[in-house]
Design an enzyme around this catalytic site. Structure first.
Site, PDB file in Angstrom:
ATOM      1  N   HIS A  80      55.223  84.556  34.099  1.00 17.88           N
ATOM      2  CA  HIS A  80      55.220  84.527  35.572  1.00 17.88           C
ATOM      3  C   HIS A  80      56.604  84.262  36.155  1.00 17.88           C
ATOM      4  O   HIS A  80      56.840  84.535  37.318  1.00 17.88           O
ATOM      5  CB  HIS A  80      54.244  83.452  36.071  1.00 17.88           C
ATOM      6  CG  HIS A  80      52.814  83.808  35.802  1.00 17.88           C
ATOM      7  ND1 HIS A  80      51.952  84.232  36.774  1.00 17.88           N
ATOM      8  CD2 HIS A  80      52.105  83.831  34.643  1.00 17.88           C
ATOM      9  CE1 HIS A  80      50.773  84.487  36.243  1.00 17.88           C
ATOM     10  NE2 HIS A  80      50.837  84.251  34.944  1.00 17.88           N
ATOM     11  N   ASP A 129      63.198  83.347  41.804  1.00 22.12           N
ATOM     12  CA  ASP A 129      61.739  83.169  41.750  1.00 22.12           C
ATOM     13  C   ASP A 129      61.144  84.376  41.041  1.00 22.12           C
ATOM     14  O   ASP A 129      61.541  85.520  41.328  1.00 22.12           O
ATOM     15  CB  ASP A 129      61.189  83.087  43.190  1.00 22.12           C
ATOM     16  CG  ASP A 129      59.926  82.226  43.284  1.00 22.12           C
ATOM     17  OD1 ASP A 129      59.189  82.176  42.290  1.00 22.12           O
ATOM     18  OD2 ASP A 129      59.697  81.634  44.348  1.00 22.12           O
TER      19      ASP A 129
END
Ligand code: ADP
Ligand code: G6P
Length: 471
Positions: A162, A370
Site C-alpha cells: 500500500h 504517500d
C-alpha cells in the site's frame, strides 16, 4: 478451525479498540487507508482476515463482521516494539517514504520482525482451505509470501504494497534487503500503487537475486512472479450515500454555521504522520496570514490529525511540534472566538467525516510522499454538487489519477502558498468542471474494481486455480 477459500493477511484488523469514557472497550473501524479499503470489499465474501487488533498482550476473541471472519493475532510487548514500532515503522516506513525522517537500522528489530512474520504465515496456513487464495498486505509482512509458500505450496499467494516502493538506491541501504525482496517475491503476484514501483523491484531483483524478466514478470529460479500497478481506491457508493444522508447534510450545515457562514474553509484530514506534510502546510498558511494574503475574518483552517503510532518517538515529537505551531499561529493571528486553525486530534466516524468533507471550500492534501491517499478520493466522492477545490500533492499516488486537482509540490512553500490562493479564488465553473471530471473517474475506479482487477490478475498468474470475490 474453520477454513476459507480467501484469506487476507494484514498487520491491522479493520477494527480498533479504544477505551470509552467509562473505561470499557469499544470497537470501531481503524483509521488508515488499508483497513478501510479492504473492509469495504471483504464484508460479504466469507473470507478470513488474519491481523492484529492494536492492543499489546493477549488477543481477544472478535465477532465476525458480516460474513467476514476475523482471526486476531496477539503481539506481546517485545513484538510490538521490535516488529510493529521498530522494523515496520522505524525502519521500513520512513525508508519507503523517501526517508523524510531517518530510518533506524536496529539489528535486534530484524529477528522480531522475522519471528512475527512467521507467526502470521502459520496463522494464514491454518485458516486457508486447500488451494485457497491468500492475499498478504503491506510492508509489515514482506516475508509472509515466501514463508507461506514453504508451508503450503498448494496456495495461490498475492502480495500488495500500500505504500510506495522506494527507488533502488534507497532500498539498497537496508541491511536485510535480500531477505525482504526474496520474501515478497514468494508471491504469485506482487501489486503496487504505481508502475514505477514494479520497475524498481525488477531492477533490484536482477541486481540482488540474479533474476531475469521485465517490469510485469520476474523470473526467479524456477518460478515466474507477476508484478503490476493496481491503484487502490475507496467505496465510492458508500461515501456518496453517506453524503446524501439527512444527518450528514444537517451536520455539514451546522459546521459551516459554527465555523462562520461567510468564511472560506480549508480542510485537511490526516493520520498524524510526518509523511503527510502537516508542518509544511502550517508554514504556508502562517506566511499567508503574515503577509495579509488571507485574513482570519474571512478564512479558517480545520486540521483533523488523528493520533497514530504514538509510542514511536518521531510521532510524539511531530505531535508536539504541530501543537506548538498551531498554538503559535492561533496566538498570533486568532481573534476572540475566531481561531485561525481548528485543530482536532481525534477520530471521527464516517458520517462526521463525510460532513466535514462537505464543509470544505478547499481540501488540502499535501503529503511529502504517500502510496495513494484515500482522503483525497473520499473528499471527491463526498462532493455531490461538484463544488469545492482539491489541492493535491504531486507526491501522493492519487495525483496520477486525480489530474484535475490543483497539483502542488509541498516542499515548495511558495508554490504551496500560490496554489492555495489559486484554489481559494478559482472560478466556480472551473471548479465544477474539475470536480465532475474527478468524480467520473472515481465512479469507474472504485475499491470493487481494484479488488476485481487484482484478484483476476492473480488467478491468471496460476492457470489452474481461480480466486473469486463478490463484485
Ligand atoms: P493512510 O492510509 O496513510 O492513513 P489514507 O489517506 O490513504 O492515509 O487513508 C486514511 C484513512 O483514514 C481514510 O479512509 C480516512 O477517512 C481515515 N481517517 C483519517 N482521519 C480520520 C479520523 N480522524 N477519524 C477516522 N478516520 C480517519
Ligand atoms: C497506512 C499503512 C497501513 C496502516 C495504516 C495505519 O495506510 O499502509 O498498513 O494500517 O497506515 O497505520 P497503523 O500503524 O495504525 O496500522
Amino acid at each position: 478451525m474453520r477454513q476459507s477459500s480467501l484469506v487476507v493477511v494484514a498487520n491491522r484488523l479493520p477494527l480498533d479498540d479504544s477505551a470509552a469514557p467509562d473505561g470499557a472497550c469499544e470497537w470501531r473501524r481503524s483509521p488508515g487507508g488499508l483497513a478501510g479499503a479492504l473492509h469495504a470489499i471483504l464484508q460479504q465474501t466469507g473470507a478470513t482476515w488474519v491481523g492484529w487488533d492494536g492492543t499489546v498482550g493477549e488477543a481477544r476473541p472478535l465477532p465476525d463482521l458480516g460474513s467476514l471472519r476475523l482471526r486476531p493475532m496477539a503481539l506481546d510487548e517485545d513484538e510490538t516494539r521490535g516488529y510493529y514500532e521498530g522494523f515496520a515503522n522505524g525502519t521500513l516506513w520512513p525508508l519507503y517514504h523517501d526517508a523524510v525522517e531517518s530510518p533506524v537500522f536496529d539489528r535486534g528489530w530484524w529477528e522480531t520482525y522475522k519471528a512475527v512474520n512467521r507467526r502470521f504465515a502459520e496463522a494464514a496456513a491454518e485458516v486457508a482451505e486447500p488451494g485457497a487464495t491468500v492475499w498478504v498486505q503491506d510492508y509489515h509482512l514482506h516475508l509472509v509470501p515466501q514463508l507461506l509458500r514453504e508451508l503450503r505450496p498448494d496456495l495461490l499467494i498475492g502480495f500488495f504494497l500500500h505504500v510506495p516502493f522506494p527507488p533502488p538506491e534507497l532500498f539498497m541501504q537496508l541491511p536485510r534487503r535480500v531477505e525482504l525482496l526474496r520474501g515478497m517475491l514468494g508471491a504469485d503476484l506482487v501489486g503496487f500503487q504505481r508502475p514505477q514501483a514494479a520497475h524498481n523491484v525488477a531492477q533490484l531483483a536482477a541486481k540482488l537475486l540474479g533474476a531475469q524478466g521485465a517490469d510485469d514478470a520476474i523470473v526467479l529460479e524456477d518460478r515466474v512472479v507477476r508484478t503490476g500497478a493496481f491503484p487502490v481506491s475507496i467505496d465510492v457508493a458508500e461515501m456518496r450515500s453517506l453524503s446524501a444522508r439527512p444527518y450528514v447534510i444537517n451536520q455539514a450545515r451546522k459546521l459551516r454555521h459554527d465555523l462562520g457562514s461567510h468564511k472560506r474553509v480549508l480542510l485537511s484530514v490526516d493520520r498524524l504522520d510526518y509523511t503527510k506534510g502537516i508542518e509544511h502546510r502550517l508554514t504556508a498558511y502562517a506566511e499567508l496570514l503574515r503577509d495579509g494574503l488571507v485574513k482570519v475574518r474571512d478564512t479558517v483552517v480545520v486540521q483533523v490529525a488523528v493520533p497514530s503510532r504514538e509510542r514511536v518517538e518521531t510521532y510524539r515529537g511531530l505531535r508536539d511540534r504541530i501543537e506548538r505551531e498551531v498554538g503559535r499561529i492561533n496566538g498570533e493571528y486568532g481573534r476572540v472566538g475566531e481561531p485561525a486553525i481548528h485543530y482536532l486530534n481525534q477520530p471521527f466516524d464516517r458520517a462526521d467525516l463525510a460532513a466535514l468533507y462537505q464543509t470544505a471550500d478547499v481540501m488540502v492534501v499535501t503529503p511529502l510522499r504517500d502510496g495513494m491517499n484515500l482522503v483525497a478520493k473520499e473528499f471527491v466522492a463526498a462532493r455531490r454538487d461538484d463544488t469545492g477545490a482539491l489541492v493535491l500533492s504531486e507526491f501522493a499516488g492519487a495525483a496520477a489519477e486525480l489530474e484535475d486537482a490543483f497539483q502542488v509540490n509541498p516542499h515548495d512553500v511558495d508554490g504551496l502558498k500560490e496554489t492555495l490562493l489559486r484554489a481559494l479564488s478559482a472560478d466556480p465553473a472551473d471548479l465544477a468542471a474539475r470536480m465532475a471530471g474527478m468524480r467520473r473517474y472515481l465512479t469507474d475506479h472504485d475499491i470493487h474494481a481494484w479488488a476485481r482487477d487484482y484478484l483476476t490478475t492473480l488467478s491468471f498468474s496460476s492457470q489452474s486455480r481461480t480466486a473469486s470475490i463478490g463484485s
